[in-house]
Design an enzyme around this catalytic site. Structure first.
Site, PDB file in Angstrom:
ATOM      1  N   GLU A  58     -11.944   4.467  24.606  1.00  0.00           N
ATOM      2  CA  GLU A  58     -12.162   4.162  23.193  1.00  0.00           C
ATOM      3  C   GLU A  58     -12.991   5.255  22.532  1.00  0.00           C
ATOM      4  O   GLU A  58     -12.685   5.684  21.412  1.00  0.00           O
ATOM      5  CB  GLU A  58     -12.856   2.812  23.030  1.00  0.00           C
ATOM      6  CG  GLU A  58     -13.035   2.426  21.557  1.00  0.00           C
ATOM      7  CD  GLU A  58     -13.999   1.268  21.357  1.00  0.00           C
ATOM      8  OE1 GLU A  58     -13.665   0.349  20.584  1.00  0.00           O
ATOM      9  OE2 GLU A  58     -15.097   1.301  21.970  1.00  0.00           O
ATOM     10  N   TRP A  80      -8.549  -3.527  21.260  1.00  0.00           N
ATOM     11  CA  TRP A  80      -8.245  -3.553  19.836  1.00  0.00           C
ATOM     12  C   TRP A  80      -6.985  -4.369  19.520  1.00  0.00           C
ATOM     13  O   TRP A  80      -6.565  -4.437  18.358  1.00  0.00           O
ATOM     14  CB  TRP A  80      -8.091  -2.124  19.301  1.00  0.00           C
ATOM     15  CG  TRP A  80      -9.406  -1.473  19.004  1.00  0.00           C
ATOM     16  CD1 TRP A  80     -10.194  -0.770  19.870  1.00  0.00           C
ATOM     17  CD2 TRP A  80     -10.096  -1.476  17.751  1.00  0.00           C
ATOM     18  NE1 TRP A  80     -11.331  -0.344  19.242  1.00  0.00           N
ATOM     19  CE2 TRP A  80     -11.301  -0.755  17.938  1.00  0.00           C
ATOM     20  CE3 TRP A  80      -9.817  -2.012  16.492  1.00  0.00           C
ATOM     21  CZ2 TRP A  80     -12.221  -0.559  16.912  1.00  0.00           C
ATOM     22  CZ3 TRP A  80     -10.739  -1.813  15.472  1.00  0.00           C
ATOM     23  CH2 TRP A  80     -11.917  -1.101  15.687  1.00  0.00           C
ATOM     24  N   TYR A 103     -13.036   3.594  12.870  1.00  0.00           N
ATOM     25  CA  TYR A 103     -14.064   4.557  13.233  1.00  0.00           C
ATOM     26  C   TYR A 103     -13.594   6.010  13.306  1.00  0.00           C
ATOM     27  O   TYR A 103     -14.216   6.905  12.722  1.00  0.00           O
ATOM     28  CB  TYR A 103     -14.694   4.160  14.576  1.00  0.00           C
ATOM     29  CG  TYR A 103     -15.367   2.820  14.545  1.00  0.00           C
ATOM     30  CD1 TYR A 103     -16.661   2.667  14.058  1.00  0.00           C
ATOM     31  CD2 TYR A 103     -14.710   1.680  15.014  1.00  0.00           C
ATOM     32  CE1 TYR A 103     -17.284   1.426  14.027  1.00  0.00           C
ATOM     33  CE2 TYR A 103     -15.321   0.436  14.981  1.00  0.00           C
ATOM     34  CZ  TYR A 103     -16.605   0.312  14.491  1.00  0.00           C
ATOM     35  OH  TYR A 103     -17.211  -0.909  14.450  1.00  0.00           O
ATOM     36  N   CYS A 162     -18.557  -2.260  12.574  1.00  0.00           N
ATOM     37  CA  CYS A 162     -19.777  -2.985  12.920  1.00  0.00           C
ATOM     38  C   CYS A 162     -20.899  -1.994  13.209  1.00  0.00           C
ATOM     39  O   CYS A 162     -22.024  -2.172  12.759  1.00  0.00           O
ATOM     40  CB  CYS A 162     -19.543  -3.876  14.128  1.00  0.00           C
ATOM     41  SG  CYS A 162     -18.418  -5.248  13.816  1.00  0.00           S
ATOM     42  N   ARG A 199     -24.586  -3.102  11.840  1.00  0.00           N
ATOM     43  CA  ARG A 199     -24.778  -4.161  10.851  1.00  0.00           C
ATOM     44  C   ARG A 199     -24.561  -5.547  11.443  1.00  0.00           C
ATOM     45  O   ARG A 199     -25.167  -6.531  11.022  1.00  0.00           O
ATOM     46  CB  ARG A 199     -23.815  -3.963   9.666  1.00  0.00           C
ATOM     47  CG  ARG A 199     -22.350  -4.130  10.035  1.00  0.00           C
ATOM     48  CD  ARG A 199     -21.413  -4.224   8.855  1.00  0.00           C
ATOM     49  NE  ARG A 199     -20.048  -4.395   9.314  1.00  0.00           N
ATOM     50  CZ  ARG A 199     -19.481  -5.569   9.585  1.00  0.00           C
ATOM     51  NH1 ARG A 199     -20.167  -6.687   9.434  1.00  0.00           N
ATOM     52  NH2 ARG A 199     -18.225  -5.639  10.017  1.00  0.00           N
ATOM     53  N   ASP A 202     -22.330  -8.566  18.243  1.00  0.00           N
ATOM     54  CA  ASP A 202     -21.992  -9.622  19.193  1.00  0.00           C
ATOM     55  C   ASP A 202     -22.723  -9.279  20.492  1.00  0.00           C
ATOM     56  O   ASP A 202     -22.271  -8.450  21.281  1.00  0.00           O
ATOM     57  CB  ASP A 202     -20.469  -9.644  19.389  1.00  0.00           C
ATOM     58  CG  ASP A 202     -19.995 -10.632  20.443  1.00  0.00           C
ATOM     59  OD1 ASP A 202     -20.835 -11.168  21.194  1.00  0.00           O
ATOM     60  OD2 ASP A 202     -18.771 -10.844  20.536  1.00  0.00           O
TER      61      ASP A 202
END
Length: 297
Positions: A58, A80, A103, A162, A199, A202
């Protein structure tokens, strides 16, 4: 990784219960920070097995500026998939598997022109390449920033970024250890630090991936710029545990952490954008068994 486990326990025990976009519900806090000394070992969680292949592939996908889920699937990475279905992508006028301005797009092609067919021209700003060059030419700059958050495009993806912004910082090595980006024993005079602002976090499923990913990125950029590694600082906005993860969290917190593994990078690679999966390995990783938990989408 004790700091991560302490945060996990703190959120579980003292967090505020809230509703969320998935309908699952969370317990969380707002505002927290972790710090990892990358000279002390690679911060890959040991209280449960983490899928290292997914983390590495990733990150290489991000660095390459890619947004096509097919590239990940070809390499055995499915993290994803939930956001790359035909239904999800059709909401934004794209074909299945085309994740849009996530991203990699923001890192390498920020502000690019969107074409009528939903694709993007290659006319945006390459933030990551610019930061690498600035580290080489002006290492003490306070502008070594890459933003994953573009307000105009945050609503054009199924999952807005995120981990929204990261900043590098070059400092004098005061530790006396001075490990290089590849983990060698030499002691360079300067080290590269990285701080991430996330921001939404999890804590059980996502954050162990985020910690390892940005620690790896810091090592790779350090090697590409001739620096050692210092600290990775992880700053959180909303740090939460999903309501259906509490059993798994309890199991993880009952386990004794094991020694951190060691990251090895191919020392022949001096270009951040030339790293391949085969150039990255981790030694002495001895985690507890993996703990499965449902993914909230």
């Amino acid at each position: 990784m004790l700091a991560y486990l302490e945060l996990l326990r703190r959120v579980r025990d003292t967090g505020e219960r809230r509703q969320d976009r998935t309908g699952t519900g969370t317990t969380g806090i707002f505002g927290a920070q972790l710090r990892f000394d990358l000279r002390a070992g690679f911060p890959l969680l040991t209280t449960k097995k983490v899928h290292l292949r997914s983390i590495v592939q990733e990150l290489l996908w991000f660095i390459a500026g890619r947004t096509d889920n097919g590239w990940l699937r070809e390499r055995g990475v499915t993290i994803w998939d939930e956001w790359a279905t035909a239904e999800q992508c059709a909401r934004f006028g794209r074909a299945a598997g085309d994740l849009g301005p996530v991203y990699g797009h923001q890192w390498r092609n920020f502000g690019a022109t969107r074409r009528a067919d939903g694709s993007y021209a290659a006319d945006g700003f390459d933030q990551l390449a610019a930061v690498v060059e600035t580290i080489k030419k002006d290492p003490f700059s306070r502008r070594l920033i890459v933003s994953g958050w573009n307000p105009r495009e945050a609503g054009e993806v199924a999952l807005p970024p995120c981990h929204t912004l990261f900043q590098f910082h070059v400092s004098e090595d005061r530790s006396g250890t001075g490990a290089t980006g590849g983990g060698a024993a030499s002691a360079p005079r300067r080290v590269l630090n990285c701080q991430l602002y996330q921001r939404s976090a999890d804590l059980f499923l996502g954050v162990p991936f985020n910690i390892a990913s940005y620690a790896l990125l810091t090592h790779m950029v350090a090697q590409a710029t001739g620096l050692g590694v210092g600290d990775f600082v992880h700053t959180f906005g909303d740090a939460h545990i999903y309501a259906n993860h509490f059993e798994q969290v309890a199991l993880q917190l009952s386990r004794e952490p094991r020694p951190l593994p060691v990251l090895r990078l191919n020392p022949a690679v001096s270009d951040l954008f030339a790293f391949r999966y085969e150039d990255i390995s981790v030694e002495n990783y001895d985690p507890h068994p993996a703990i499965k938990a449902p993914v909230a989408v």
